[in-house]
Design a protein around this motif. Structure first.
Motif, PDB file in Angstrom:
ATOM      1  N   LEU A 102       0.894  -1.171   0.000  1.00 28.68           N
ATOM      2  CA  LEU A 102       0.000   0.000   0.000  1.00 28.68           C
ATOM      3  C   LEU A 102       0.925   1.212   0.000  1.00 28.68           C
ATOM      4  CD1 LEU A 102      -2.794  -1.025   2.541  1.00 28.68           C
ATOM      5  CD2 LEU A 102      -2.743  -1.301   0.075  1.00 28.68           C
ATOM      6  N   LYS A 103       1.592   1.396  -1.102  1.00 27.09           N
ATOM      7  CA  LYS A 103       2.738   2.307  -1.168  1.00 27.09           C
ATOM      8  C   LYS A 103       2.406   3.788  -1.062  1.00 27.09           C
ATOM      9  CE  LYS A 103       3.081   2.037  -6.202  1.00 27.09           C
ATOM     10  NZ  LYS A 103       3.933   1.552  -7.281  1.00 27.09           N
ATOM     11  N   ARG A 104       1.148   4.169  -1.163  1.00 23.40           N
ATOM     12  CA  ARG A 104       0.775   5.579  -1.006  1.00 23.40           C
ATOM     13  C   ARG A 104       0.182   5.891   0.370  1.00 23.40           C
ATOM     14  NH1 ARG A 104      -0.887   5.235  -6.749  1.00 23.40           N
ATOM     15  NH2 ARG A 104       0.786   6.256  -7.894  1.00 23.40           N
ATOM     16  N   VAL A 105       0.000   4.882   1.190  1.00 20.71           N
ATOM     17  CA  VAL A 105      -0.549   5.100   2.531  1.00 20.71           C
ATOM     18  C   VAL A 105       0.476   5.850   3.379  1.00 20.71           C
ATOM     19  CG1 VAL A 105      -1.252   3.957   4.680  1.00 20.71           C
ATOM     20  CG2 VAL A 105      -2.133   3.157   2.497  1.00 20.71           C
ATOM     21  N   GLN A 127       6.287  -2.985   2.465  1.00 24.28           N
ATOM     22  CA  GLN A 127       6.245  -2.163   1.253  1.00 24.28           C
ATOM     23  C   GLN A 127       5.257  -1.004   1.360  1.00 24.28           C
ATOM     24  OE1 GLN A 127       8.357  -2.368  -1.357  1.00 24.28           O
ATOM     25  NE2 GLN A 127       9.398  -3.976  -0.237  1.00 24.28           N
ATOM     26  N   MET A 128       5.070  -0.501   2.551  1.00 25.93           N
ATOM     27  CA  MET A 128       4.256   0.708   2.747  1.00 25.93           C
ATOM     28  C   MET A 128       5.254   1.869   2.794  1.00 25.93           C
ATOM     29  SD  MET A 128       1.336  -0.704   5.370  1.00 25.93           S
ATOM     30  CE  MET A 128       0.261   0.717   5.261  1.00 25.93           C
ATOM     31  N   THR A 129       5.809   2.180   1.664  1.00 27.71           N
ATOM     32  CA  THR A 129       6.973   3.067   1.564  1.00 27.71           C
ATOM     33  C   THR A 129       6.695   4.528   1.883  1.00 27.71           C
ATOM     34  OG1 THR A 129       6.592   3.203  -0.823  1.00 27.71           O
ATOM     35  CG2 THR A 129       8.195   1.565  -0.053  1.00 27.71           C
ATOM     36  N   SER A 130       5.443   4.954   1.886  1.00 29.92           N
ATOM     37  CA  SER A 130       5.101   6.341   2.220  1.00 29.92           C
ATOM     38  C   SER A 130       4.610   6.501   3.661  1.00 29.92           C
ATOM     39  CB  SER A 130       4.019   6.869   1.272  1.00 29.92           C
ATOM     40  OG  SER A 130       4.500   6.900  -0.047  1.00 29.92           O
ATOM     41  N   LEU A 131       4.536   5.399   4.400  1.00 35.47           N
ATOM     42  CA  LEU A 131       4.002   5.436   5.755  1.00 35.47           C
ATOM     43  C   LEU A 131       4.828   6.373   6.642  1.00 35.47           C
ATOM     44  CD1 LEU A 131       1.804   4.246   7.610  1.00 35.47           C
ATOM     45  CD2 LEU A 131       3.424   2.442   8.216  1.00 35.47           C
ATOM     46  N   GLU A 132       4.130   7.308   7.301  1.00 37.43           N
ATOM     47  CA  GLU A 132       4.775   8.282   8.190  1.00 37.43           C
ATOM     48  C   GLU A 132       4.383   8.081   9.645  1.00 37.43           C
ATOM     49  OE1 GLU A 132       3.561  12.058   6.667  1.00 37.43           O
ATOM     50  OE2 GLU A 132       4.656  11.786   4.785  1.00 37.43           O
ATOM     51  N   THR A 146       4.467  -1.744  22.619  1.00 39.39           N
ATOM     52  CA  THR A 146       5.077  -3.035  22.953  1.00 39.39           C
ATOM     53  C   THR A 146       4.887  -4.037  21.814  1.00 39.39           C
ATOM     54  OG1 THR A 146       4.705  -2.664  25.297  1.00 39.39           O
ATOM     55  CG2 THR A 146       5.026  -4.946  24.607  1.00 39.39           C
ATOM     56  N   ALA A 147       3.693  -4.073  21.235  1.00 40.34           N
ATOM     57  CA  ALA A 147       3.377  -5.069  20.205  1.00 40.34           C
ATOM     58  C   ALA A 147       3.965  -4.742  18.835  1.00 40.34           C
ATOM     59  CB  ALA A 147       1.854  -5.208  20.088  1.00 40.34           C
ATOM     60  N   TYR A 148       4.023  -3.461  18.466  1.00 46.94           N
ATOM     61  CA  TYR A 148       4.335  -3.103  17.077  1.00 46.94           C
ATOM     62  C   TYR A 148       5.627  -2.324  16.855  1.00 46.94           C
ATOM     63  CZ  TYR A 148      -0.528  -4.311  15.768  1.00 46.94           C
ATOM     64  OH  TYR A 148      -1.709  -4.944  15.527  1.00 46.94           O
ATOM     65  N   SER A 149       6.204  -1.747  17.873  1.00 45.23           N
ATOM     66  CA  SER A 149       7.371  -0.874  17.662  1.00 45.23           C
ATOM     67  C   SER A 149       8.498  -1.544  16.883  1.00 45.23           C
ATOM     68  CB  SER A 149       7.904  -0.338  18.987  1.00 45.23           C
ATOM     69  OG  SER A 149       7.046   0.672  19.455  1.00 45.23           O
ATOM     70  N   PRO A 153       9.123   0.786  10.479  1.00 43.30           N
ATOM     71  CA  PRO A 153      10.350   1.344   9.910  1.00 43.30           C
ATOM     72  C   PRO A 153      10.829   2.508  10.785  1.00 43.30           C
ATOM     73  CG  PRO A 153       8.698   1.023   8.207  1.00 43.30           C
ATOM     74  CD  PRO A 153       8.022   0.785   9.529  1.00 43.30           C
ATOM     75  N   ALA A 154      12.123   2.776  10.775  1.00 37.76           N
ATOM     76  CA  ALA A 154      12.709   3.803  11.640  1.00 37.76           C
ATOM     77  C   ALA A 154      12.084   5.179  11.476  1.00 37.76           C
ATOM     78  CB  ALA A 154      14.208   3.866  11.393  1.00 37.76           C
ATOM     79  N   ASN A 155      11.623   5.514  10.285  1.00 40.34           N
ATOM     80  CA  ASN A 155      11.066   6.843  10.027  1.00 40.34           C
ATOM     81  C   ASN A 155       9.578   6.968  10.389  1.00 40.34           C
ATOM     82  OD1 ASN A 155      10.595   5.040   7.803  1.00 40.34           O
ATOM     83  ND2 ASN A 155       9.781   6.803   6.688  1.00 40.34           N
ATOM     84  N   VAL A 156       8.946   5.915  10.834  1.00 41.99           N
ATOM     85  CA  VAL A 156       7.514   5.926  11.138  1.00 41.99           C
ATOM     86  C   VAL A 156       7.290   6.172  12.623  1.00 41.99           C
ATOM     87  CG1 VAL A 156       5.372   4.570  11.082  1.00 41.99           C
ATOM     88  CG2 VAL A 156       7.000   4.415   9.192  1.00 41.99           C
ATOM     89  N   ARG A 157       6.409   7.114  12.923  1.00 47.06           N
ATOM     90  CA  ARG A 157       6.090   7.461  14.305  1.00 47.06           C
ATOM     91  C   ARG A 157       4.822   6.755  14.760  1.00 47.06           C
ATOM     92  NH1 ARG A 157       6.246  12.073  11.642  1.00 47.06           N
ATOM     93  NH2 ARG A 157       4.179  12.706  12.296  1.00 47.06           N
TER      94      ARG A 157
END
Length: 159
Positions: A102-105, A127-132, A146-149, A153-157
């Motif tokens: 979902l590369k534009r999400v 492959q969610m390359t736009s995820l912020e 705890t479950a998802y961190s 990806p490092a750039n996703v908050r």
């Protein structure tokens, strides 16, 4: 000719591969509020849909490839009823993930205070390359962290 998806009133189930590889639909995919079941690959590779995709609160499971490769979706909202998300190896068959490519999400919002389980305990964000950012209810932040961190990806908050 392309057109929006028109669904019948009272629709509660969308079966496996129901719209697999569809290419003639356009606009926002609006799932019915009374929907309770989505089958594997129900919308896999449907590229005409755009905008926000909201998973209704009655859906409990997001199975293999359910929304994979829907490259026009820009945000995803996961309803309160979702208890499990199909996630698979990022090396072997990454396209099996529920949200694969979902590369534009840019934003995923979880509405439930209960963290959905990840099948096979791997990242659902392949492959969610736009995820912020991934938004979660404030009172459930620690549980989601705890479950998802480790899968973000490092750039996703996580917020």
């Amino acid at each position: 000719m392309s057109s929006p998806l028109v669904r019948p009133e009272g629709l509660t189930s969308i079966g496996a591969s129901a719209f697999y590889n569809c290419s003639k639909f356009t606009g926002t995919l609006v799932l019915p509020q009374n929907l309770t079941y989505l089958g594997e690959s129900a919308f896999y590779n449907c590229k005409g849909f755009t905008g926000e995709l909201v998973v209704p609160n009655g859906v409990q499971t997001l199975p293999k490839r359910v929304f994979g490769n829907m490259t026009g979706i820009t945000s995803l909202v996961i309803g309160t009823g979702v208890t499990s998300i199909y996630s698979y190896s990022t090396t072997n068959y990454p396209e099996y993930n529920a949200f694969y490519n979902l590369k534009r999400v840019t934003e995923v919002t979880f509405l439930s205070t209960t963290v959905p389980a990840l099948v096979y305990q791997t990242t659902p964000f392949v492959q969610m390359t736009s995820l912020e950012k991934v938004l979660v209810p404030g009172e459930a932040y620690t549980a989601y962290s705890t479950a998802y961190s480790s899968y973000l990806p490092a750039n996703v908050r996580l917020q």
